[in-house]
Write a protein that holds these residues in place. Structure first.
Motif, PDB file in Angstrom:
ATOM      1  N   ASP A 263       7.133  46.461  -2.601  1.00  0.00           N
ATOM      2  CA  ASP A 263       7.933  45.869  -3.676  1.00  0.00           C
ATOM      3  C   ASP A 263       7.030  45.162  -4.685  1.00  0.00           C
ATOM      4  N   GLU A 264       6.836  45.782  -5.831  1.00  0.00           N
ATOM      5  CA  GLU A 264       5.917  45.207  -6.815  1.00  0.00           C
ATOM      6  C   GLU A 264       6.449  43.906  -7.407  1.00  0.00           C
TER       7      GLU A 264
ATOM      8  N   GLU B  32       5.914  38.040  -8.009  1.00  0.00           N
ATOM      9  CA  GLU B  32       6.421  36.676  -7.840  1.00  0.00           C
ATOM     10  C   GLU B  32       5.529  35.873  -6.901  1.00  0.00           C
ATOM     11  N   MET B  33       5.024  36.510  -5.873  1.00  0.00           N
ATOM     12  CA  MET B  33       4.157  35.825  -4.923  1.00  0.00           C
ATOM     13  C   MET B  33       2.828  35.436  -5.568  1.00  0.00           C
ATOM     14  N   LYS B  34       2.333  36.291  -6.429  1.00  0.00           N
ATOM     15  CA  LYS B  34       1.065  36.011  -7.111  1.00  0.00           C
ATOM     16  C   LYS B  34       1.146  34.746  -7.951  1.00  0.00           C
TER      17      LYS B  34
ATOM     18  N   LYS C 139       5.524  35.282   3.883  1.00  0.00           N
ATOM     19  CA  LYS C 139       5.283  34.107   3.031  1.00  0.00           C
ATOM     20  C   LYS C 139       4.853  32.905   3.867  1.00  0.00           C
TER      21      LYS C 139
ATOM     22  N   LYS D 187       8.290  41.565  -5.851  1.00  0.00           N
ATOM     23  CA  LYS D 187       8.030  40.486  -4.906  1.00  0.00           C
ATOM     24  C   LYS D 187       6.550  40.128  -4.885  1.00  0.00           C
ATOM     25  N   GLN D 188       5.690  41.124  -5.018  1.00  0.00           N
ATOM     26  CA  GLN D 188       4.250  40.827  -5.083  1.00  0.00           C
ATOM     27  C   GLN D 188       3.928  40.037  -6.345  1.00  0.00           C
TER      28      GLN D 188
ATOM     29  N   PHE E  72      -3.405  41.885  -3.119  1.00  0.00           N
ATOM     30  CA  PHE E  72      -2.054  42.441  -3.124  1.00  0.00           C
ATOM     31  C   PHE E  72      -2.147  43.953  -3.240  1.00  0.00           C
TER      32      PHE E  72
ATOM     33  N   SER F 114       2.722  45.717   0.890  1.00  0.00           N
ATOM     34  CA  SER F 114       4.173  45.908   0.813  1.00  0.00           C
ATOM     35  C   SER F 114       4.478  46.849  -0.339  1.00  0.00           C
TER      36      SER F 114
ATOM     37  N   ILE G  43      -2.003  41.487   1.440  1.00  0.00           N
ATOM     38  CA  ILE G  43      -0.550  41.555   1.503  1.00  0.00           C
ATOM     39  C   ILE G  43      -0.155  42.981   1.146  1.00  0.00           C
TER      40      ILE G  43
ATOM     41  N   THR H  91       5.470  40.321   1.839  1.00  0.00           N
ATOM     42  CA  THR H  91       6.236  39.533   0.867  1.00  0.00           C
ATOM     43  C   THR H  91       7.583  39.085   1.424  1.00  0.00           C
TER      44      THR H  91
END
Length: 337
Positions: A40-41, A46-48, A18, A43-44, A61, A38, A36, A13
């Protein structure tokens, strides 16, 4: 190369993760799975939002820390390629929290190696930094230790069909915590703090960093530390490019900071080969391939005796104008000096 493969990226993330995911989906649309990994839930989450499962069913994730060997091994089951990008990388944070930095950057690297060997992974590429070359701070020292672990891992693979390699490059343009976004944020204050007026750094875009990883996956024999041929910039030129009307305030070199960054030392040159776009520092101890094999495989030549590669003595330089162009291309398309 990666079509039909299952890929896991630690620290997925972050800035590199990214960009890597964006490019792998564009260049290898038939990649079977991208995990992915990592811790940090948020950031995951937000990435989703940018990759809904209905449109990107190949993305997974996976919450986890590289310090947690059991969890990492579970995540690596069935994986073909690992990109190791997770790290504690802020110099001052590492100096104040040395044990935490060691646990992530060194112990975490060892866990990645063990998980890859256990799970039948085929390719592992670890991200390094110019600060790992002749390190003077803890972050650089831990990354040098990590580089050595990954390079030497090829000697303990036994009969397993796996190769470990490393990519080492300089400051990534526009990445979180880097100088260009910092100056852009400071611009409104009218004063730019600069540590030293002679300071230089290497410069690379995230895209070129990802391309280097792709190159390593496709071309590594195992054990190489790949170093790209990239331009340098003067910190003063960055300040002029971002905010030419701002006052410059010299604040002094921070603890653990160099005036010029290095990527290949004079001592490294004894084991360094040169290709068209890259250098490669070969493992000092290799029971898998001889130097001649590396030279033949990469169609490379040995660098001259005493060669060194640092940002202060580079032959290629960014100018104020090229920096502005690249800021618009890679950082902010609406940028205006």
């Amino acid at each position: 190369m990666l079509n039909g493969k299952k890929v896991l990226i630690t620290g997925g993330t972050g800035s590199f993760g990214k960009k890597f995911i964006k490019m792998i989906l564009a260049d290898y649309p038939e990649v079977e799975r991208i995990v992915i990994y990592s811790r940090d839930e948020l950031k995951q989450f937000e990435m989703k939002q940018n990759y809904p499962h209905s449109e990107y069913p190949q993305l997974r994730f996976f919450i986890g820390d590289v310090r947690d060997k059991a969890r990492l091994t579970r995540a690596c089951e069935g994986i073909d390629v690992i990109i190791h990008a997770a790290a504690i990388k802020q110099v001052d944070t590492a100096e104040y929290n040395p044990t935490e930095c060691i646990r992530t950057n060194v112990d975490g690297a060892e866990n990645v190696i063990d998980a890859a060997l256990t799970c039948g992974v085929k390719d592992v590429v670890a991200l390094s930094t110019d600060k790992a070359c002749a390190p003077i701070n803890l972050y650089g020292a831990t990354k040098l230790a990590s580089d050595k672990l990954f390079s030497a891992a090829n000697n303990i693979k036994g009969s397993k069909d796996i190769k470990f390699s490393v990519v080492r490059y300089g400051n990534v343009m526009g990445s979180r915590g880097s100088v260009i976004p910092f100056f852009m944020n400071k611009k409104e204050e009218g004063i730019l703090p600069i540590t030293h007026d002679e300071m230089t750094r290497f410069n690379i875009s995230l895209e070129d960093g990802v391309r280097l990883v792709f190159f390593a996956i496709e071309n590594a024999l195992g054990g190489e530390i790949f170093v790209p041929k990239i331009p340098s910039y003067k910190i003063l030129d960055v300040a002029k490019a971002v905010a030419p009307d701002c006052e410059i305030k010299i604040v002094g070199v921070r603890p653990g900071e160099k005036l010029h960054e290095e990527m290949i030392t004079e001592s490294d040159s004894l084991n360094t080969i040169e290709m068209e776009k890259y250098y490669a520092i070969l493992p000092s101890v290799s029971f898998v391939h001889k130097r001649e094999k590396f030279l033949e495989h990469h169609n490379a030549k040995l660098v001259p005796f005493g060669f060194k590669y640092n940002s202060g003595e580079n032959t290629e330089w960014e100018t104020v104008d090229t920096l502005r162009e690249k800021i618009k291309t890679y950082v902010d398309p609406n940028f205006e000096a």
